[in-house]
Structure formats: C-alpha cells, structure tokens
Motif scaffolding. Structure first.
Motif, PDB file in Angstrom:
ATOM      1  N   LEU A 481     -23.263 116.774  71.961  1.00  0.00           N
ATOM      2  CA  LEU A 481     -22.252 116.633  73.015  1.00  0.00           C
ATOM      3  C   LEU A 481     -21.957 115.177  73.312  1.00  0.00           C
ATOM      4  O   LEU A 481     -22.868 114.360  73.506  1.00  0.00           O
ATOM      5  CB  LEU A 481     -22.751 117.332  74.294  1.00  0.00           C
ATOM      6  N   LEU A 482     -20.660 114.860  73.336  1.00  0.00           N
ATOM      7  CA  LEU A 482     -20.173 113.584  73.853  1.00  0.00           C
ATOM      8  C   LEU A 482     -19.447 113.860  75.148  1.00  0.00           C
ATOM      9  O   LEU A 482     -18.578 114.738  75.199  1.00  0.00           O
ATOM     10  CB  LEU A 482     -19.206 112.916  72.875  1.00  0.00           C
ATOM     11  N   LEU A 483     -19.769 113.112  76.189  1.00  0.00           N
ATOM     12  CA  LEU A 483     -19.158 113.299  77.503  1.00  0.00           C
ATOM     13  C   LEU A 483     -18.369 112.049  77.873  1.00  0.00           C
ATOM     14  O   LEU A 483     -18.878 110.931  77.805  1.00  0.00           O
ATOM     15  CB  LEU A 483     -20.228 113.558  78.563  1.00  0.00           C
ATOM     16  N   LYS A 484     -17.108 112.245  78.244  1.00  0.00           N
ATOM     17  CA  LYS A 484     -16.271 111.134  78.712  1.00  0.00           C
ATOM     18  C   LYS A 484     -15.774 111.493  80.102  1.00  0.00           C
ATOM     19  O   LYS A 484     -14.874 112.312  80.280  1.00  0.00           O
ATOM     20  CB  LYS A 484     -15.089 110.928  77.757  1.00  0.00           C
ATOM     21  N   GLY A 485     -16.399 110.911  81.119  1.00  0.00           N
ATOM     22  CA  GLY A 485     -16.026 111.216  82.494  1.00  0.00           C
ATOM     23  C   GLY A 485     -15.063 110.194  83.056  1.00  0.00           C
ATOM     24  O   GLY A 485     -14.890 109.100  82.510  1.00  0.00           O
ATOM     25  N   GLY A 486     -14.442 110.551  84.161  1.00  0.00           N
ATOM     26  CA  GLY A 486     -13.531 109.628  84.827  1.00  0.00           C
ATOM     27  C   GLY A 486     -14.289 108.492  85.490  1.00  0.00           C
ATOM     28  O   GLY A 486     -15.420 108.668  85.965  1.00  0.00           O
ATOM     29  N   LYS A 487     -13.657 107.316  85.543  1.00  0.00           N
ATOM     30  CA  LYS A 487     -14.324 106.151  86.122  1.00  0.00           C
ATOM     31  C   LYS A 487     -14.587 106.326  87.617  1.00  0.00           C
ATOM     32  O   LYS A 487     -15.465 105.672  88.172  1.00  0.00           O
ATOM     33  CB  LYS A 487     -13.484 104.902  85.880  1.00  0.00           C
ATOM     34  N   GLU A 488     -13.820 107.250  88.250  1.00  0.00           N
ATOM     35  CA  GLU A 488     -14.033 107.470  89.678  1.00  0.00           C
ATOM     36  C   GLU A 488     -15.393 108.100  89.984  1.00  0.00           C
ATOM     37  O   GLU A 488     -15.860 108.067  91.111  1.00  0.00           O
ATOM     38  CB  GLU A 488     -12.909 108.351  90.250  1.00  0.00           C
ATOM     39  N   ALA A 489     -16.057 108.687  88.968  1.00  0.00           N
ATOM     40  CA  ALA A 489     -17.375 109.305  89.161  1.00  0.00           C
ATOM     41  C   ALA A 489     -18.439 108.608  88.327  1.00  0.00           C
ATOM     42  O   ALA A 489     -19.446 109.216  87.960  1.00  0.00           O
ATOM     43  CB  ALA A 489     -17.311 110.791  88.808  1.00  0.00           C
ATOM     44  N   ALA A 490     -18.235 107.327  88.035  1.00  0.00           N
ATOM     45  CA  ALA A 490     -19.106 106.610  87.096  1.00  0.00           C
ATOM     46  C   ALA A 490     -20.565 106.604  87.543  1.00  0.00           C
ATOM     47  O   ALA A 490     -21.469 106.839  86.738  1.00  0.00           O
ATOM     48  CB  ALA A 490     -18.599 105.170  86.913  1.00  0.00           C
ATOM     49  N   ASN A 491     -20.826 106.337  88.818  1.00  0.00           N
ATOM     50  CA  ASN A 491     -22.212 106.261  89.299  1.00  0.00           C
ATOM     51  C   ASN A 491     -22.896 107.625  89.256  1.00  0.00           C
ATOM     52  O   ASN A 491     -24.046 107.738  88.818  1.00  0.00           O
ATOM     53  CB  ASN A 491     -22.230 105.701  90.730  1.00  0.00           C
ATOM     54  N   THR A 492     -22.186 108.649  89.695  1.00  0.00           N
ATOM     55  CA  THR A 492     -22.760 109.997  89.691  1.00  0.00           C
ATOM     56  C   THR A 492     -23.014 110.458  88.259  1.00  0.00           C
ATOM     57  O   THR A 492     -24.075 111.029  87.957  1.00  0.00           O
ATOM     58  CB  THR A 492     -21.820 110.987  90.391  1.00  0.00           C
ATOM     59  N   ALA A 512     -29.094 114.045  71.867  1.00  0.00           N
ATOM     60  CA  ALA A 512     -28.126 115.113  71.583  1.00  0.00           C
ATOM     61  C   ALA A 512     -26.959 115.120  72.560  1.00  0.00           C
ATOM     62  O   ALA A 512     -25.879 115.633  72.247  1.00  0.00           O
ATOM     63  CB  ALA A 512     -28.817 116.471  71.602  1.00  0.00           C
ATOM     64  N   VAL A 513     -27.141 114.560  73.754  1.00  0.00           N
ATOM     65  CA  VAL A 513     -26.077 114.478  74.760  1.00  0.00           C
ATOM     66  C   VAL A 513     -25.835 113.010  75.070  1.00  0.00           C
ATOM     67  O   VAL A 513     -26.735 112.311  75.531  1.00  0.00           O
ATOM     68  CB  VAL A 513     -26.446 115.245  76.047  1.00  0.00           C
ATOM     69  N   GLN A 514     -24.613 112.550  74.782  1.00  0.00           N
ATOM     70  CA  GLN A 514     -24.263 111.146  74.956  1.00  0.00           C
ATOM     71  C   GLN A 514     -23.164 111.013  76.000  1.00  0.00           C
ATOM     72  O   GLN A 514     -22.201 111.786  75.999  1.00  0.00           O
ATOM     73  CB  GLN A 514     -23.773 110.558  73.631  1.00  0.00           C
ATOM     74  N   LEU A 515     -23.281 110.008  76.855  1.00  0.00           N
ATOM     75  CA  LEU A 515     -22.243 109.690  77.834  1.00  0.00           C
ATOM     76  C   LEU A 515     -21.487 108.470  77.332  1.00  0.00           C
ATOM     77  O   LEU A 515     -22.067 107.398  77.155  1.00  0.00           O
ATOM     78  CB  LEU A 515     -22.856 109.413  79.205  1.00  0.00           C
ATOM     79  N   VAL A 516     -20.192 108.638  77.075  1.00  0.00           N
ATOM     80  CA  VAL A 516     -19.366 107.541  76.581  1.00  0.00           C
ATOM     81  C   VAL A 516     -18.975 106.673  77.770  1.00  0.00           C
ATOM     82  O   VAL A 516     -18.193 107.086  78.626  1.00  0.00           O
ATOM     83  CB  VAL A 516     -18.104 108.066  75.863  1.00  0.00           C
ATOM     84  N   SER A 517     -19.527 105.477  77.820  1.00  0.00           N
ATOM     85  CA  SER A 517     -19.242 104.576  78.941  1.00  0.00           C
ATOM     86  C   SER A 517     -18.565 103.302  78.484  1.00  0.00           C
ATOM     87  O   SER A 517     -18.487 102.332  79.218  1.00  0.00           O
ATOM     88  CB  SER A 517     -20.551 104.225  79.675  1.00  0.00           C
ATOM     89  N   THR A 518     -18.091 103.294  77.234  1.00  0.00           N
ATOM     90  CA  THR A 518     -17.399 102.117  76.715  1.00  0.00           C
ATOM     91  C   THR A 518     -15.948 102.137  77.171  1.00  0.00           C
ATOM     92  O   THR A 518     -15.513 103.033  77.881  1.00  0.00           O
ATOM     93  CB  THR A 518     -17.474 102.087  75.180  1.00  0.00           C
ATOM     94  N   ARG A 519     -15.158 101.154  76.696  1.00  0.00           N
ATOM     95  CA  ARG A 519     -13.773 101.009  77.146  1.00  0.00           C
ATOM     96  C   ARG A 519     -12.787 101.822  76.318  1.00  0.00           C
ATOM     97  O   ARG A 519     -11.591 101.673  76.479  1.00  0.00           O
ATOM     98  CB  ARG A 519     -13.364  99.527  77.093  1.00  0.00           C
ATOM     99  N   GLU A 520     -13.297 102.663  75.420  1.00  0.00           N
ATOM    100  CA  GLU A 520     -12.380 103.422  74.570  1.00  0.00           C
ATOM    101  C   GLU A 520     -11.441 104.287  75.385  1.00  0.00           C
ATOM    102  O   GLU A 520     -11.843 104.915  76.360  1.00  0.00           O
ATOM    103  CB  GLU A 520     -13.156 104.311  73.589  1.00  0.00           C
ATOM    104  N   GLU A 521     -10.195 104.313  74.983  1.00  0.00           N
ATOM    105  CA  GLU A 521      -9.218 105.192  75.596  1.00  0.00           C
ATOM    106  C   GLU A 521      -9.347 106.587  74.994  1.00  0.00           C
ATOM    107  O   GLU A 521      -9.983 106.786  73.958  1.00  0.00           O
ATOM    108  CB  GLU A 521      -7.803 104.650  75.366  1.00  0.00           C
ATOM    109  N   VAL A 522      -8.738 107.564  75.671  1.00  0.00           N
ATOM    110  CA  VAL A 522      -8.793 108.941  75.190  1.00  0.00           C
ATOM    111  C   VAL A 522      -8.210 109.038  73.783  1.00  0.00           C
ATOM    112  O   VAL A 522      -8.743 109.745  72.917  1.00  0.00           O
ATOM    113  CB  VAL A 522      -8.038 109.874  76.161  1.00  0.00           C
ATOM    114  N   GLU A 523      -7.128 108.309  73.521  1.00  0.00           N
ATOM    115  CA  GLU A 523      -6.514 108.357  72.195  1.00  0.00           C
ATOM    116  C   GLU A 523      -7.475 107.865  71.122  1.00  0.00           C
ATOM    117  O   GLU A 523      -7.475 108.377  70.002  1.00  0.00           O
ATOM    118  CB  GLU A 523      -5.235 107.518  72.181  1.00  0.00           C
TER     119      GLU A 523
END
Length: 780
Positions: A481-492, A512-523
C-alpha cells in the motif's frame, strides 16, 4: 520552396514590425517572481518560478531521420511553447542545432541540379536517382544552412507576434573578457526588448574541439550542450532545458534490460551511471550532456534533460517541465533525506509479497494490534489532529464539511478500532481461498484461488480515519500500500502511519505500507504504471476525475459523482418517507451516499405527505431546487434547478415529479451516477421490479441511502465506493482487493496428451472443496 511558403504565409514585414512594437509596449502579465541567482531549485515544483529559461535543441530533435533537412512538425510545436512562455513574461533563449542538416539538404539539392543534363541522360532515366553525391564537409553545410535556419525560425515565431534575433558564437567569445561582456550586454538588451535570442555556434569557422581542454572552472564550447550550459550560467538563467532523443538520463544505456530512467540526478551519483553511445547525429552524447548539466548546476542554473522527439509529448514537453511535472531527468544538488517515491514503491512491493505469504493468523494479529494502538495512543493521535484542525481553522481554507471529515474524536477512534477487529476476523479466510476446483483429467487438478492485487495507491483528502481503515484492509488482503494524504491532515497522517508500521513490525513487514510525503503531484504518482497495480481515490468527485484523467495505464477504482436518488412511490408509508428522506439528506449531507435528488409520484402532490416533506425540509434548513415539472405544477415554487445532475454535498437537493416507477427509473438512469438509489413503497411487486431493473451499484427498498457504507454492510471498513462495472462495485471491502489466479497440479501431463492422436480425455469434473487457506489444502 519550404522557406518561400513559410514566408508567404507570414504577414508582410511592415505589419509584423507594427505588431512587435505594439507588443513591446504592452504590460506583461503572469511574470514569475525573480530570485537571487546563485543556487538552483531544489524541487521540481519550484520550476514554476523560473523566469529566465534556456532551451537547448539537440541535433536529433531538429533533424529529420535521414539527417537531411529539419523535422518541421517538432520544431513548430517547440516554437509554439517557447512563444507561449515568452508571452507570459518569461525570458526565453534558444540554443539550436540544425544549420548543418539544413545546409546539407540545400547543397545536395544544388549539386544534383548542377549536374549536366548530358550526364543525367547518359546515366539512364531509371538510374537518375542513383546519381552519386560527394561527401559534404560540415563547415560548408553550416555556412549554407545557417541563414535558412534563421529565416525558418523567424517565420515560425512571427505567427505568435514574437521577434527573434540570431547570435553566432565561438569558444573565443567566452574566453576573452571583453568579448564575453559584449555578448552578455547584447543578450541582455534583446531580452529587455522582449526578443527571443536564437544562439548557435558558428560552425563555419569553429575549430575542432581540443580533447581535455576544459580549464579550471571553465567549460569549453565543444558542442551545443556545453554552449547551452556556458550561456545559461553566463546569463544567470534559472532553468536550462536540454531536449534530446531519449527520455532523460538512464543508469545504463537505454534499451538494455535493466536500464532505469532517473527522475532526479544528484552530482554525487555520477559513479552509478554507465553511458552508452552518442545519438545518430550531433557530436555530443549523454555523457557530454551530463557533464554540461552538472557544470550549469554548479553555476546556479537548474537543469532538466528530456525527450524532444516523442510525437505524443513534444507538443507540451517544455511547458510541462516549467509547470513542474515529472518529465525527463531533473538535476538537483539537494538529495532528500528520505527515499524516493520509486524506492518507496519497490519497498512496499517487496514487503507486500512477504505480507501475502504470512499465515492468515499473523495478518489478523497485525490488524488487532493496530486496533489496540488506536485506543492506547489516543492522546498522541488527538494532539496531532488538533494541530491540523487549528491550522485549518486559522487559514480558513477548508469548508465546514471538510473540517468535519478532518476532525477526530475518542468516539471516532473507538469506532475505527471496532471496525479493524471485524477486518481481522475476515482476514482469516481471504488470501488463498479456493473458489473452484476441477479435475481436468486423471491426476490433473485445476484450482482458482484468491490472491492479492499487488500494490495499491490510495489517494485521500482530509480523511485521516481513512489511513488505518485502508491499511487494515490492505494487510488483510496481503496487498502492498502507498498512501497519499492531503496536506491538511499531515500531522495526523504521520502519527497514524507510524502506528501502522509499528503493528506491521511484529512480523517484520514494516515497509508494506508507505506514506508518500514527498512533493510529488497526483499526476506524477499516476505515471508509475509499471509499479502500481490499482489506484483508489477517496475524496471529491473532482479528485476522482483528475486521477482518472491522469492515470497512465493504471486501473482506477472510484466513482465520479454521488448523485443519489430517493423515489417516493404513490403507495409509500408516510412515516417511512419522512424518516428515510430526512436521514438520507440531513444525516451527513457531504457524504457521497447522501440524497441529492428526491423524486415523488404525481399522486402525492397536494397531499398531507407532500406538505410534511416540505415542512421537514424547512425545519432542517434544506434548500429545495425544483425540477421543471414540479415548478410547472406550483404557483409559487422554489428556485428552479439549473441542472438535474448536481452533487450538492450540502443541505440542498433537487425535487422533481414523475408519473410512475418506470419514469422514476428512466430519470435515474439519465441523471444519476449509478451510486445509490432508493425506493419507498409498500407495494412489494413495485419494489422488486425497481430492485431488479435499476442499474446502480446499490439499490435499496425502504432504507436510507446512507446505508451504502462498508461498515454498515459488515465489511469492517471500505477503501471507497465504486460505480464501475468491472471488478468491484458498491462499497469495496476486503473482497474487492483480491483477484484470482489459476493453479494446475499435474503428474507429467503435456498438451500433446490431449491432441487428436492422444489417448487421454478431458473430464472437467467439478470437485467438492471447502475453503482451504494458503498452505492448508484439504484432502479433496
């Protein structure tokens, strides 16, 4: 002839000068803010700030495949992009090849024409095309082609009201201070006048480069790569775009099996690169490009090497780079502390395979431990969530519905933990379950079993509770799993991801579960089609549409809109109508399963039930938008709906009148989104017909549309709701994250055994089976 046609297509010289002068006095708009030169941009997203840009066009970009003449289509699209950026207020410069190719075409033509008619006749009519052409010297070709090349550029840029100027240089123009200063002042004056300088080496008089002639801190002008780098640094350019015939920089020669395109290249990674041969034309190669790029980077200019010959991307490659999109190879001096997105994806895949191989009990243990952590570490989670909430409230950028989604509470976390325990139970019989078993022939058995999909990318907005839900479902189904969350919930999100990896660590599958916190755009995420198997967006309909549009060969599981209908039949119960309509619209109007359109049977108009519906809406402060038929029946009606296909996501809804259940279904099929639709009636035959014939993912009878939810369906949680017709539909839980594979167990069988001459026969005998898990086959 080509040059003549282009010249005739342009407007006359006087008119052109008038338009250029008018443009020069026009105020510029959209000018990026200037920055102090001296350090390059650290991230691709910052390229949007680039004001002064050098575009280098390699020989392979501007030259045709036969190396005689120019690739006019590619050149025209490049000119269009440069002119557009120039008209935005940026300062554009072009370093171009092509004079030799243009001159070679011209000289060959002239030589053939100068051949005597007698010689041509003597050679024979059929052999006219075989007339030999002497080898042409490059300097002569450059001298013959330079004026034509510039005339072509001028004619093309004229179409965009953009003026150009030719600048020919040699190595000496940079080595002598006075010449270098004169060149600098000339270029500065051209840029000030909003003119695009087109620079090329003066190949007619340019001596051959001396090997190893680079001096300390100075790069020699050996080719247009080194010229572009020297020019970019000299002119303090923000960005150098070097276009070639390859996608960018590879770690080994392109075309080899293990060659990997590098998204970002750092100066310290030079030892990891194996260079191939140079391109079919030109005197440089990728090694020369990298050397020039690193020299420019050291001088404070950012560099991107990209493909300028690909027919599908040439028309927007330059503008894509300036917009910060992931195109080509970006050179950066700053190496991030964390792993790259590609590395994260590879880590997730490798660890995900280990996760899938675990015994189901171990996967259940991980999920139960995560549920316990949500309860035990509530204070830590809520403290991080308060930081996000305070920031969102202070900025005032999030609407009330999004703030509600962002907020977490002890009750919400307890509910999450309960749902995770349900998923842990379901994980016991998920991966490796036998769906069918067939004896194909004697001692030849075929099984269809459930397996994970692979690597999932879940993109979600202000929904931090989505992270543990989706993580648990992925763990239960054995998916990475790769997770890309909104920046408005970054701390949580950061805290919840840490807890998830803590739970995974108990069986050594932390990655196995990664949180994408880099500057990559959705595209950029959607371009990883070779690494990601399924994208699941959770958010607004616009988010889903953007992802579906950006996905490059990756399936997207999601719904475009949540236009849910409730149809009130003529035989509906008054109490049920008020209760169901209120809950469907007012319980959580921002949800995708909330009612957006209320359809009522014509017989209900003017009845007490109709008045009670209106009164209930008034009490709940629901704004009504009348459909055209309802508006025609009422003397004083609410505001008429602008469209029957609107997802209000608020205390608003459309209300319309229909003559029958069939008309209600027709209306839903026309204006609905195949999400969730409801009928309220006491007539069982009418209800059954509605349930069977309506083409939506969820169809309810006498129940609120808000039941369209994975938790309420007993799935424990959901990764989203799908309105697609392939794979999963409706709330997607654990089952929706599995696919199947076929397993055949034989005893030396071959396909030839079943040929016409073979003695064996197909039995296709269905065998009984239970639900054995991976590594636990039953005795059948």
């Amino acid at each position: 002839m080509l040059l003549r046609r282009l010249t005739l297509c342009s407007r006359n010289h006087l008119d052109y000068r008038r338009r250029v002068c008018g443009f020069l006095t026009r105020p510029l708009t959209q000018v990026p803010k200037g920055r102090a030169h001296g350090s390059s941009f650290a991230h691709r997203g910052e390229l949007r700030q680039a004001k002064r840009i050098v575009v280098k066009l390699g020989s392979a970009v501007v030259t045709r495949g036969d190396e005689c003449g120019l690739a006019l289509g590619r050149l025209a699209s490049i000119v269009e992009q440069v002119a557009m950026l120039q008209n935005q207020g940026r300062e554009m410069m072009i370093v171009t090849s092509g004079a030799v190719a243009f001159g070679k075409q011209r000289l060959r033509h002239e030589i053939l024409l100068s051949q005597s008619v007698r010689q041509a006749l003597h050679s024979g009519h059929n052999r006219l095309n075989d007339m030999s052409v002497p080898v042409l010297e490059a300097r002569a070709c450059a001298a013959a082609g330079q004026s034509g090349l510039m005339a072509l550029y001028e004619a093309m840029f004229t179409q965009y009201s953009t003026c150009t100027a030719q600048v020919l240089v040699t190595n000496l123009d940079f080595h002598y201070d006075q010449k270098r200063q004169n060149l600098n002042r000339t270029l500065q004056e051209l840029l000030r006048m909003n003119i695009v300088p087109i620079i090329n080496t003066n190949d007619a008089v340019m001596p051959p480069p001396e090997p190893n002639s680079d001096l300390q801190g100075v790069i020699s002008i050996k080719d247009n790569d080194s010229l572009a780098a020297r020019l970019a640094v000299e002119m303090k350019a923000d960005l150098l775009i070097a276009l070639s015939d390859v996608e960018g920089l590879y770690d080994s020669p392109p075309g080899t099996d293990d060659a990997k395109l590098l998204d970002i290249f750092y100066p310290g990674d030079q030892h990891t690169i194996t260079y191939g041969t140079k391109s079919r034309v030109g005197i440089g190669g990728m090694e020369a490009k990298v050397k020039a790029a690193l020299w420019a980077l050291q001088g404070g200019t950012s560099v991107v090497i990209a493909n300028g010959t690909h027919p599908k991307v040439t028309g927007h490659v330059i503008t894509d780079i300036v917009e910060g999109k992931k195109v080509g190879t970006f050179f950066s001096e700053i190496k991030p502390a964390g792993p790259t997105l590609e590395h994260q994806t590879q880590l997730a895949r490798n660890s995900g395979r280990m996760l899938a191989s675990l015994h189901p009990d171990k996967r259940s243990e991980i999920i139960c431990h995560l549920a316990e952590l949500l309860t035990e570490r509530q204070e830590e989670i809520l403290a991080a969530n308060k930081m996000d909430m305070d920031l969102a409230v202070n900025t005032g950028l999030l609407p009330a519905a999004m703030l509600k989604r962002l907020s977490l509470s002890p009750a919400k976390l307890n509910s999450l933990a309960l749902g995770l325990h349900q998923i842990a139970v379901a994980a016991q019989d998920s991966v490796g379950r036998v769906l069918r078993r067939t004896r194909v022939a004697h001692n030849l058995e075929l099984e269809q079993i459930t397996v994970p999909i692979g690597v999932l990318l879940v993109i979600f907005e202000a929904r931090p509770d989505c992270l543990p839900q989706v993580s648990a479902l992925s763990i239960a189904s054995g998916n990475a799993l790769l997770l890309k969350g909104g920046k408005e919930a970054a701390n949580t999100n950061r805290v919840l991801h840490q807890l998830t990896q803590e739970a995974l660590s108990m069986h050594r599958v932390k990655e196995a579960v990664q949180l994408v916190s880099t500057r990559e755009e959705v595209e950029d995420l959607c371009r990883l089609d070779k690494m990601i198997d399924l994208i699941i967006p959770r958010g607004s309909s616009q988010l889903v549409k953007n992802i579906q549009r950006a996905a490059k060969g990756i399936p997207v599981l999601g719904h475009s809109e949540g236009i849910c209908h409730v149809y009130v039949d003529s035989e509906a119960s008054v109490d049920k109508v008020i209760k169901i309509v209120r809950d469907s619209k007012c319980d959580y109007p921002a949800a995708c399963n909330a009612m957006e359109s209320l359809l009522i049977h014509r017989d209900i108009l003017g009845t007490p039930l109709f008045n009670q519906i209106i009164d209930m809406f008034r009490t709940e402060r629901v704004k009504i938008h009348a459909g055209p038929r309802l508006a025609s029946y009422l003397t004083f009606s609410p505001s008429e709906a602008k469209s029957m296909r609107v997802e209000y996501s608020d205390l608003e809804c459309c209300m319309e009148v229909v003559d029958s259940m069939q008309e209600a279904m027709d209306h839903i099929h026309k204006y609905g989104s195949s999400h969730t639709d409801v009928i309220i009636t006491e007539n069982e035959d009418t209800a059954e017909q509605f349930l069977q014939l309506l083409d939506s993912a969820c169809v309810f009878w006498n129940a609120s549309s808000r039941f369209a939810d994975g938790y309420r369906f007993g799935l424990g949680a959901e990764v989203g709701i799908s309105t697609a017709r392939i794979h999963a539909r409706g709330p997607v839980g654990l089952e929706g994250l599995l696919t199947t594979k076929w397993v055949l167990r034989g005893d030396g069988h071959t396909a030839a055994d079943f040929s016409e001459q073979g003695t064996m026969k197909y039995l296709h005998e269905k065998l009984p089976f239970g639900q054995p898990l991976a590594g636990q086959r039953d005795s059948n």
